[in-house]
Design a protein around this motif. Structure first.
Motif, PDB file in Angstrom:
ATOM      1  N   GLU A   6       0.822  -1.203   0.000  1.00  8.74           N
ATOM      2  CA  GLU A   6       0.000   0.000   0.000  1.00  8.74           C
ATOM      3  C   GLU A   6       0.861   1.260   0.000  1.00  8.74           C
ATOM      4  O   GLU A   6       0.554   2.245  -0.674  1.00  8.74           O
ATOM      5  CB  GLU A   6      -0.928  -0.023   1.217  1.00  8.74           C
ATOM      6  N   GLN A   7       1.963   1.217   0.758  1.00  8.13           N
ATOM      7  CA  GLN A   7       2.857   2.379   0.791  1.00  8.13           C
ATOM      8  C   GLN A   7       3.506   2.595  -0.567  1.00  8.13           C
ATOM      9  O   GLN A   7       3.676   3.735  -1.015  1.00  8.13           O
ATOM     10  CB  GLN A   7       3.916   2.172   1.869  1.00  8.13           C
ATOM     11  N   ASN A  62       2.198   1.928  -3.408  1.00  9.57           N
ATOM     12  CA  ASN A  62       1.198   2.518  -4.313  1.00  9.57           C
ATOM     13  C   ASN A  62       1.144   4.032  -4.166  1.00  9.57           C
ATOM     14  O   ASN A  62       0.953   4.755  -5.152  1.00  9.57           O
ATOM     15  CB  ASN A  62      -0.184   1.914  -4.027  1.00  9.57           C
ATOM     16  N   TRP A  63       1.319   4.509  -2.923  1.00  9.49           N
ATOM     17  CA  TRP A  63       1.267   5.948  -2.704  1.00  9.49           C
ATOM     18  C   TRP A  63       2.481   6.654  -3.306  1.00  9.49           C
ATOM     19  O   TRP A  63       2.435   7.862  -3.570  1.00  9.49           O
ATOM     20  CB  TRP A  63       1.177   6.268  -1.217  1.00  9.49           C
ATOM     21  N   GLN A  64       3.581   5.927  -3.532  1.00  6.75           N
ATOM     22  CA  GLN A  64       4.778   6.538  -4.092  1.00  6.75           C
ATOM     23  C   GLN A  64       4.575   6.948  -5.553  1.00  6.75           C
ATOM     24  O   GLN A  64       5.386   7.672  -6.126  1.00  6.75           O
ATOM     25  CB  GLN A  64       5.967   5.575  -3.992  1.00  6.75           C
ATOM     26  N   HIS A 109      -0.599  14.163  -3.049  1.00  7.16           N
ATOM     27  CA  HIS A 109      -1.186  13.417  -1.941  1.00  7.16           C
ATOM     28  C   HIS A 109      -1.868  14.383  -0.966  1.00  7.16           C
ATOM     29  O   HIS A 109      -3.000  14.145  -0.497  1.00  7.16           O
ATOM     30  CB  HIS A 109      -0.073  12.628  -1.237  1.00  7.16           C
ATOM     31  N   TYR A 158      -6.223  15.046   0.037  1.00 12.86           N
ATOM     32  CA  TYR A 158      -6.908  15.120   1.332  1.00 12.86           C
ATOM     33  C   TYR A 158      -7.496  16.504   1.604  1.00 12.86           C
ATOM     34  O   TYR A 158      -8.588  16.633   2.170  1.00 12.86           O
ATOM     35  CB  TYR A 158      -5.949  14.718   2.453  1.00 12.86           C
ATOM     36  N   VAL A 182      -1.188  11.718   5.203  1.00 16.13           N
ATOM     37  CA  VAL A 182      -0.172  11.459   4.167  1.00 16.13           C
ATOM     38  C   VAL A 182       1.002  10.687   4.767  1.00 16.13           C
ATOM     39  O   VAL A 182       1.499   9.723   4.174  1.00 16.13           O
ATOM     40  CB  VAL A 182       0.305  12.781   3.533  1.00 16.13           C
ATOM     41  N   ASP A 188      -0.035   7.066   5.349  1.00 13.97           N
ATOM     42  CA  ASP A 188      -0.165   6.341   4.076  1.00 13.97           C
ATOM     43  C   ASP A 188       1.199   5.915   3.534  1.00 13.97           C
ATOM     44  O   ASP A 188       1.363   4.810   3.021  1.00 13.97           O
ATOM     45  CB  ASP A 188      -0.852   7.217   3.022  1.00 13.97           C
ATOM     46  N   ARG A 189       2.176   6.810   3.647  1.00 12.06           N
ATOM     47  CA  ARG A 189       3.468   6.588   3.003  1.00 12.06           C
ATOM     48  C   ARG A 189       4.488   5.919   3.932  1.00 12.06           C
ATOM     49  O   ARG A 189       5.600   5.603   3.507  1.00 12.06           O
ATOM     50  CB  ARG A 189       4.015   7.919   2.475  1.00 12.06           C
TER      51      ARG A 189
END
Length: 282
Positions: free
Chosen positions: A232-233, A235-237, A244, A248, A262, A265-266
């Motif tokens: 998941e992390q 994907n945020w990259q 990002h 929000y 943020v 998430d990362r």
């Protein structure tokens, strides 16, 4: 006086697994509600139980539940049994239990055999946390939604399957979940009980040359929590920290709360996000 509903677990194969308490109860109640009376009469005859039966199954579970509730209100004690195992587990008995509880009728469960627990303890896969799906639905859309939920399931997953659908189900699980450890348990407690610890790929190869036989319980390992978080992390990259943050803030979050989300998430600290944003303002 109001009677009681007794949920009586019956053997999943080996008749010697019948508990003395269940035997006594089946002999003493006024009536036995059985999923399939033709199947259950063999069990009752074996133990010389003469209690009258009535059918209670998937296709009459609503109407018949009302009738059973009325009988219990009149003072009758009724035992509920399924074809094998514990009533209400992947079974229409859950509807009867719900109606009895809503009507203020006493319900008690007499523990015994349960295929999912038996398979889980034999699987060699973590039994600390698990989820039970029973039989996957026949409806393709509903099944797809469930499989998508299971893709990120970190708990051990337990599924029931019939032999003629086994290869299809293994293929569908493999396509969504990817390569995983799986233990296939079949004919539990019976003469030809088999416990087959393997992986999806090896299981699919095996059943290309061997015809599935007997009822199966599939025990599948959940995804590793660390791998899930790292995925998941990662994907945020794919988006920048600015993008990002904007995501929000556009949802109405205050700047400090957006920075906190943020960072979570990362997999970085809130200070790292702050320093990055500060550097962009210079």
């Amino acid at each position: 006086m109001t009677g009681t509903l007794y949920l009586c677990a019956t053997p999943i194969g080996n008749l010697r697994d019948m508990t003395p308490r269940v035997l006594d109860t089946l002999k003493e109640v006024d009536m036995i509600a059985a999923e399939d009376t033709r199947n259950s009469i063999k069990l009752l005859n074996y133990f010389e139980i003469k209690t009258p039966m009535t059918s209670y199954h998937e296709y009459n579970k609503i109407e018949k539940a009302r009738q059973i509730v009325d009988w219990i209100r009149e003072g009758k004690n009724i035992a509920l049994i399924t074809d094998a195992g514990t009533p209400a587990i992947s079974d229409p008995g859950e509807v009867l239990v719900d109606q009895c509880l809503k009507a203020g009728i006493p319900v008690t469960s007499l523990p015994g055999c349960c295929a999912l627990i038996t398979a889980l303890t034999l699987s060699g896969i973590s039994a600390r946390r698990f989820c039970f799906e029973g039989f996957l639905p026949a409806d393709k859309k509903e099944k797809r939604l469930i499989l998508e939920e299971l893709e990120k399931e970190t708990r051990t997953i337990i599924v029931y399957e019939a032999p003629h659908h086994l290869k299809r189900t293994l293929t569908e699980l493999y396509q969504v979940l990817g390569e995983r450890r799986i233990t296939l348990c079949r004919e539990l407690t019976k003469r030809f009980e088999t416990v087959f610890p393997t992986t999806f790929e090896k299981a699919l190869d095996f059943y290309e040359d061997h015809e599935p036989k007997g009822e199966y319980v599939l025990v599948v390992e959940g995804i590793d929590r660390r791998s899930l978080i790292e995925g998941e992390q990662a994907n945020w990259q794919r988006i920048s920290i600015n993008e990002h943050m904007n995501m929000y803030e556009n949802q109405g979050f205050e700047r400090k709360e957006a920075m906190k989300k943020v960072a979570a998430d990362r997999g970085i600290s809130k200070r790292d996000v702050y320093q990055f944003l500060l550097s962009q303002d210079i």
